[in-house]
Design a protein around this motif. Structure first.
Motif, PDB file in Angstrom:
ATOM      1  N   GLU A 226      15.685  -6.198   0.429  1.00 57.04           N
ATOM      2  CA  GLU A 226      16.394  -5.113   1.109  1.00 57.04           C
ATOM      3  C   GLU A 226      15.480  -3.928   1.412  1.00 57.04           C
ATOM      4  N   ILE A 227      14.268  -3.980   0.920  1.00 58.56           N
ATOM      5  CA  ILE A 227      13.357  -2.837   1.028  1.00 58.56           C
ATOM      6  C   ILE A 227      12.774  -2.760   2.443  1.00 58.56           C
ATOM      7  N   SER A 228      12.607  -1.550   2.950  1.00 61.80           N
ATOM      8  CA  SER A 228      11.986  -1.349   4.256  1.00 61.80           C
ATOM      9  C   SER A 228      10.466  -1.324   4.108  1.00 61.80           C
ATOM     10  N   LYS A 229       9.768  -1.435   5.238  1.00 64.80           N
ATOM     11  CA  LYS A 229       8.305  -1.366   5.200  1.00 64.80           C
ATOM     12  C   LYS A 229       7.842  -0.033   4.628  1.00 64.80           C
ATOM     13  N   LYS A 230       8.458   1.040   5.073  1.00 60.99           N
ATOM     14  CA  LYS A 230       8.080   2.376   4.610  1.00 60.99           C
ATOM     15  C   LYS A 230       8.286   2.517   3.111  1.00 60.99           C
ATOM     16  N   GLU A 231       9.428   2.034   2.625  1.00 62.12           N
ATOM     17  CA  GLU A 231       9.708   2.118   1.189  1.00 62.12           C
ATOM     18  C   GLU A 231       8.747   1.250   0.387  1.00 62.12           C
ATOM     19  N   LEU A 232       8.440   0.063   0.913  1.00 61.71           N
ATOM     20  CA  LEU A 232       7.519  -0.838   0.214  1.00 61.71           C
ATOM     21  C   LEU A 232       6.144  -0.199   0.072  1.00 61.71           C
ATOM     22  N   GLU A 233       5.622   0.350   1.154  1.00 57.65           N
ATOM     23  CA  GLU A 233       4.282   0.937   1.112  1.00 57.65           C
ATOM     24  C   GLU A 233       4.233   2.170   0.225  1.00 57.65           C
ATOM     25  N   LYS A 234       5.290   2.981   0.266  1.00 62.26           N
ATOM     26  CA  LYS A 234       5.336   4.173  -0.593  1.00 62.26           C
ATOM     27  C   LYS A 234       5.374   3.768  -2.063  1.00 62.26           C
ATOM     28  N   SER A 235       6.166   2.771  -2.384  1.00 57.74           N
ATOM     29  CA  SER A 235       6.287   2.308  -3.759  1.00 57.74           C
ATOM     30  C   SER A 235       4.990   1.642  -4.234  1.00 57.74           C
ATOM     31  N   PHE A 236       4.357   0.843  -3.335  1.00 56.53           N
ATOM     32  CA  PHE A 236       3.113   0.169  -3.715  1.00 56.53           C
ATOM     33  C   PHE A 236       2.000   1.181  -3.936  1.00 56.53           C
ATOM     34  N   LEU A 237       2.020   2.262  -3.181  1.00 54.34           N
ATOM     35  CA  LEU A 237       1.007   3.305  -3.339  1.00 54.34           C
ATOM     36  C   LEU A 237       1.055   3.913  -4.736  1.00 54.34           C
ATOM     37  N   GLU A 238       2.228   3.995  -5.300  1.00 53.66           N
ATOM     38  CA  GLU A 238       2.369   4.530  -6.662  1.00 53.66           C
ATOM     39  C   GLU A 238       1.690   3.628  -7.683  1.00 53.66           C
ATOM     40  N   LEU A 239       1.708   2.313  -7.412  1.00 51.01           N
ATOM     41  CA  LEU A 239       0.974   1.375  -8.273  1.00 51.01           C
ATOM     42  C   LEU A 239      -0.511   1.426  -7.974  1.00 51.01           C
ATOM     43  N   ALA A 240      -0.851   1.521  -6.691  1.00 51.93           N
ATOM     44  CA  ALA A 240      -2.237   1.387  -6.250  1.00 51.93           C
ATOM     45  C   ALA A 240      -3.116   2.570  -6.631  1.00 51.93           C
ATOM     46  N   THR A 241      -2.569   3.768  -6.565  1.00 57.07           N
ATOM     47  CA  THR A 241      -3.391   4.976  -6.758  1.00 57.07           C
ATOM     48  C   THR A 241      -4.076   5.034  -8.119  1.00 57.07           C
ATOM     49  N   PRO A 242      -3.357   4.897  -9.239  1.00 56.82           N
ATOM     50  CA  PRO A 242      -4.043   4.984 -10.539  1.00 56.82           C
ATOM     51  C   PRO A 242      -4.999   3.824 -10.812  1.00 56.82           C
ATOM     52  N   LEU A 243      -4.768   2.691 -10.130  1.00 58.44           N
ATOM     53  CA  LEU A 243      -5.625   1.528 -10.332  1.00 58.44           C
ATOM     54  C   LEU A 243      -6.772   1.474  -9.324  1.00 58.44           C
ATOM     55  N   GLU A 244      -6.848   2.484  -8.455  1.00 58.33           N
ATOM     56  CA  GLU A 244      -7.926   2.629  -7.469  1.00 58.33           C
ATOM     57  C   GLU A 244      -7.984   1.457  -6.491  1.00 58.33           C
ATOM     58  N   PHE A 245      -6.818   1.086  -5.981  1.00 59.15           N
ATOM     59  CA  PHE A 245      -6.768   0.005  -5.001  1.00 59.15           C
ATOM     60  C   PHE A 245      -7.264   0.483  -3.640  1.00 59.15           C
ATOM     61  N   ASP A 246      -8.061  -0.347  -2.999  1.00 58.91           N
ATOM     62  CA  ASP A 246      -8.309  -0.256  -1.562  1.00 58.91           C
ATOM     63  C   ASP A 246      -7.508  -1.413  -0.977  1.00 58.91           C
TER      64      ASP A 246
END
Length: 289
Positions: free
Chosen positions: A59-79
């Motif tokens: 049910e998640i939108s693209k915008k919501e998915l990317e915003k939520s994934f960014l919260e995981l990605a930032t502390p783990l230093e994802f590119d």
């Protein structure tokens, strides 16, 4: 989110728990994991992942998915990057005199073996227009001289921008692109050359390879960078030859290898199988798609 296959490419410092954290994130969002490919460069302590997801029922939108994934990605230093598989990439092919790579790419495109839209062919010569007409692809003849090189590049760039080009394929386009042009389309220009480089640069490489008595010939497809023919390598192949090979047969065999190598490189890019890391390309194999 509509039914589709979503592909994430991830690069980050290697650390414990990455697979669990990433897969749990997508499980919690309702995705079904179709494939999860990973590679750890122990020398550089870097982790790479390509993960393909089925979005059915989410049910998640693209915008919501990317915003939520960014919260995981930032502390783990994802590119990281994501492709939703809902839009074919627009491709431009640049070519000069030689036709074998152009024919091969257009044939694969028309047969549906390259998942893209070939929007145009750009050439500094008018010699290959008949091929474009044969495959019903627009052909843009933009001649270039030393004193008009920058103006011609501007014309090319304007054409690419106007057609929202995602990938440029240099199918034996025998002009050196400027640093500004290459950096504007960073990691979006694929070039092909024979694998004699740098040993046999310049004119008549197959004649000089014959004179040297080479026992292997091949081809290399790579991303274009400011350093000529030294960008991240995507695909390579070779074929053994013998003392009986003439310059003509070497050239013919080389052309066949070029076609296969360039087509594989383009397909890898279109399928989101590549992560560029410095001057290396991490190319994941197809995972059942």
């Amino acid at each position: 989110m509509k039914s589709q296959v979503v592909t994430f490419l991830i690069k980050c410092p290697d650390q414990k728990g990455l697979v669990a954290k990433i897969t749990s994130f997508f499980y919690d969002k309702g995705f079904n994991i179709l494939s999860c490919q990973q590679y750890v460069n122990s020398i550089e302590d870097t982790y790479f992942m390509r993960i393909r997801l089925n979005a059915d029922g989410t049910e998640i939108s693209k915008k919501e998915l990317e915003k939520s994934f960014l919260e995981l990605a930032t502390p783990l230093e994802f590119d990281w990057s994501v492709n939703y598989g809902d839009k074919k990439q627009n491709v431009a092919i640049m070519v000069s005199h030689t036709s074998h790579n152009l024919y091969d790419l257009l044939e694969r495109y028309k047969e549906g073996r390259l998942d893209c839209n070939v929007k145009m062919i750009i050439s500094n010569h008018d010699k290959l227009r008949h091929i474009a007409d044969m495959f019903d692809v627009p052909y843009h003849y933009l001649p270039v001289k030393k004193e008009t090189k920058l103006q011609q590049e501007t014309q090319v760039r304007n054409l690419l921008d106007a057609n929202a080009i995602d990938l440029v394929v240099m199918a034996r386009y025998m002009q050196i692109l400027s640093s500004d042009f290459i950096n504007y389309f960073k990691d979006k220009i694929i070039n092909i050359h024979h694998s004699f480089l740098p040993a046999f640069q310049g004119a008549n490489p197959y004649k000089r390879a014959y004179e040297r008595g080479v026992k292997l010939i091949g081809a290399t497809a790579h991303y274009a960078t400011e350093d000529l023919d030294e960008g991240p390598i995507i695909e390579q192949d070779v074929k053994p030859v013998t003392h009986e090979s003439t310059p003509t047969t070497l050239k013919r065999i080389g052309a066949d290898i070029e076609k296969l190598v360039l087509a594989r490189a383009v397909k890898n890019h279109l399928n989101n199988q590549i992560i560029v890391s410095g001057n290396r390309a991490i190319v994941f194999p197809e995972a059942g798609e």
